[in-house]
Design an enzyme around this catalytic site. Structure first.
Site, PDB file in Angstrom:
ATOM      1  N   GLU A   1       6.147 -10.784  14.153  1.00 42.54           N
ATOM      2  CA  GLU A   1       5.637 -11.397  15.378  1.00 42.54           C
ATOM      3  C   GLU A   1       5.920 -12.898  15.404  1.00 42.54           C
ATOM      4  O   GLU A   1       6.314 -13.450  16.420  1.00 42.54           O
ATOM      5  CB  GLU A   1       4.123 -11.138  15.493  1.00 42.54           C
ATOM      6  CG  GLU A   1       3.557 -11.546  16.821  1.00 42.54           C
ATOM      7  CD  GLU A   1       2.098 -11.128  16.988  1.00 42.54           C
ATOM      8  OE1 GLU A   1       1.478 -11.609  17.945  1.00 42.54           O
ATOM      9  OE2 GLU A   1       1.603 -10.352  16.162  1.00 42.54           O
TER      10      GLU A   1
ATOM     11  N   ARG B   1       0.823  -1.219   0.000  1.00 41.51           N
ATOM     12  CA  ARG B   1       0.000   0.000   0.000  1.00 41.51           C
ATOM     13  C   ARG B   1       0.851   1.260   0.000  1.00 41.51           C
ATOM     14  O   ARG B   1       0.385   2.313  -0.423  1.00 41.51           O
ATOM     15  CB  ARG B   1      -1.008  -0.036   1.155  1.00 41.51           C
ATOM     16  CG  ARG B   1      -2.115  -1.072   0.890  1.00 41.51           C
ATOM     17  CD  ARG B   1      -3.139  -1.121   1.994  1.00 41.51           C
ATOM     18  NE  ARG B   1      -2.573  -1.494   3.271  1.00 41.51           N
ATOM     19  CZ  ARG B   1      -2.520  -2.728   3.764  1.00 41.51           C
ATOM     20  NH1 ARG B   1      -3.015  -3.723   3.072  1.00 41.51           N
ATOM     21  NH2 ARG B   1      -1.991  -2.964   4.946  1.00 41.51           N
TER      22      ARG B   1
END
Length: 179
Positions: A100, A63
């Site tokens: 993560e 994006r």
């Protein structure tokens, strides 16, 4: 809240439980579909580019490409994509970073950045800051200066800003919206 912040926020859709249960996804596609909102966003980010003295815009996949390319055009600057590993055909510099669960790697064409460049990094969302921090390291390894980081939206509760401020070494981090 300013008029532009109200406009931008009104065009961001919350999608519950996406991509997994418990996550509230901030969908910017309605903003991109609205020419007035997309233009206002592009103008605001181009103003940041001008204020920081940027010579090129780096957009982070994916994006950041959508937002960064029109900002570069509006500000009269070059646009450099920073992509996921293996997506660029030429000689690249790579930077690994932790996620993560696991790790990832981003790349830039080595010849696209020089010691004369001041780079404004553009992305849609600042979350934990891992990708942006890797981009900062990559830009500096290429010999360019980081002029700043500009995002549409900062997810303040994920603490990306405190992570990035030392890496930015005084360069501004500007978020048009903080949620």
């Amino acid at each position: 809240m300013t008029d532009i912040q109200e406009l931008l926020l009104s065009r961001i859709r919350d999608v519950a439980d996406y991509p997994e249960p418990g996550v509230m996804f901030k969908d910017i596609t309605p903003l991109l579909a609205d020419p007035a909102a997309f233009t206002a966003l592009t103008d605001a980010l181009a103003e940041i580019a001008e204020r920081t003295g940027a010579t090129k815009i780096v957009g982070l996949e994916a994006r950041g490409f959508i937002l960064g390319a029109p900002v570069a055009v509006r500000a009269g600057l070059g646009f450099i994509p920073v992509r996921k590993a293996g997506k660029l055909p030429g000689a690249t510099l790579a930077q690994a970073y932790d996620l993560e669960y696991g790790s990832a790697e981003i790349e830039v064409h080595a010849e696209d950045l020089t010691g004369d460049d001041r780079i404004l990094i553009v992305d849609d969302v600042l979350a934990t800051g891992g990708t942006a921090e890797a981009a900062i390291q990559l830009i500096r390894r290429a010999g360019a200066e980081v002029a700043g980081l500009a995002v549409l939206m900062e997810l303040g509760f994920l603490a990306g800003r405190p992570r990035l401020e030392p890496a930015l070494e005084g360069a501004p981090l500007e978020a048009l919206l903080v949620v």
